[in-house]
Design an enzyme around this catalytic site. Structure first.
Site, mmCIF file in Angstrom:
data_model
loop_
_atom_site.group_PDB
_atom_site.id
_atom_site.type_symbol
_atom_site.label_atom_id
_atom_site.label_comp_id
_atom_site.label_asym_id
_atom_site.label_seq_id
_atom_site.Cartn_x
_atom_site.Cartn_y
_atom_site.Cartn_z
ATOM 1 C CG ASP A 140 -10.500 39.712 2.263
ATOM 2 O OD1 ASP A 140 -10.860 40.848 1.908
ATOM 3 O OD2 ASP A 140 -10.474 38.743 1.497
ATOM 4 C CE1 TYR A 143 -7.610 48.043 0.766
ATOM 5 C CE2 TYR A 143 -5.995 48.455 2.491
ATOM 6 C CZ TYR A 143 -7.168 48.794 1.833
ATOM 7 O OH TYR A 143 -7.886 49.889 2.240
ATOM 8 C CG PHE A 145 -10.804 50.032 6.020
ATOM 9 C CD1 PHE A 145 -11.462 49.960 4.797
ATOM 10 C CD2 PHE A 145 -11.459 49.567 7.156
ATOM 11 C CE1 PHE A 145 -12.744 49.436 4.708
ATOM 12 C CE2 PHE A 145 -12.742 49.048 7.081
ATOM 13 C CZ PHE A 145 -13.384 48.981 5.851
ATOM 14 C CG HIS A 149 -17.504 48.720 2.334
ATOM 15 N ND1 HIS A 149 -16.483 49.195 1.532
ATOM 16 C CD2 HIS A 149 -16.934 47.827 3.184
ATOM 17 C CE1 HIS A 149 -15.353 48.607 1.873
ATOM 18 N NE2 HIS A 149 -15.598 47.779 2.876
#
Length: 222
Positions: free
Chosen positions: A65, A67, A78, A188
């Site tokens: 989701d 920031y 990202f 991740h």
């Protein structure tokens, strides 16, 4: 939330807008923007689609989701607003990128629109979030919408690269036909997991090798 979606995507996804879940999602998101600080700015909710039309997609990088801090989210997974300090996950992505391609970064800002304009769909599973509350808009319908996006790409396109970082992204991979697309999976890039399989996974060179094999121009990642 008026759905001002890029035209190629709008034609592909128009059936989703008529479904009950999307109408409920729209009501929820409108209420959140009206009553709480919510990210990204409304004009950027569908920015990933604006920068990367359906028929231009070559790579998909899945995030979770947006920031949830001020001036960070810009509608691209990202990525952050230019001039804002790169978050730890993005710092690790850039670190892996340099090691993978054995070259220094040309661009060090975190906007990443330069990737999107080359055909990298920077897609979050959830497209909005309440300020300072990670995951606050999960389970409201966004996941169903982005599943439909992934399935549409998988079904109607060929030789795409899907980059799935972390267990959450891997669950989205269930909608990908791996007989005609490349799926790259690893840990991740978060500091909590990057050393457990993200570093050294070489997603950028693997992507470019696959694109080249299928007569596509490689991505200028640097």
């Amino acid at each position: 939330m008026n759905v001002q979606l890029e035209e190629t995507w709008k034609s592909k996804l128009e059936g989703e807008f008529k479904k009950t879940y999307f109408k409920e999602l729209t009501s929820f998101v409108k209420e959140e923007y009206a009553n709480a600080t919510t990210y990204p700015a409304p004009k950027n909710i569908f920015r990933a689609f604006e920068l990367t039309p359906f028929n231009k997609v070559r790579v998909v990088i899945l995030g979770q989701d947006p920031y949830h801090g001020p001036k960070q989210a810009i509608g691209l997974s990202f990525a952050v607003t230019e001039g804002i300090r790169n978050p730890p996950s993005l710092q690790n992505i850039f670190k892996e990128l340099q090691g993978d391609l054995d070259a220094p970064l040309v661009h060090t800002d975190g906007d990443l629109s330069r990737w999107a304009e080359q055909g990298v769909l920077l897609l979050n599973a959830t497209l909005t979030v309440r300020a300072a509350s990670a995951g606050s808009h999960q389970g409201k319908g966004w996941e169903q919408f982005t599943d439909a996006v992934i399935k549409k790409l998988s079904d109607e396109r060929e030789h795409l690269v899907f980059i799935l970082w972390g267990n959450y992204a891997r669950t989205k991979g269930a909608h990908i036909d791996r007989t005609k697309h490349l799926v790259i999976e690893s840990a991740h890039p978060s500091p909590f997991s990057a050393t457990n399989g993200f570093f050294g996974s070489k997603p950028f060179s693997k992507t470019n090798e696959y694109l080249t094999e299928h007569s596509e121009t490689p991505i200028d990642w640097l």
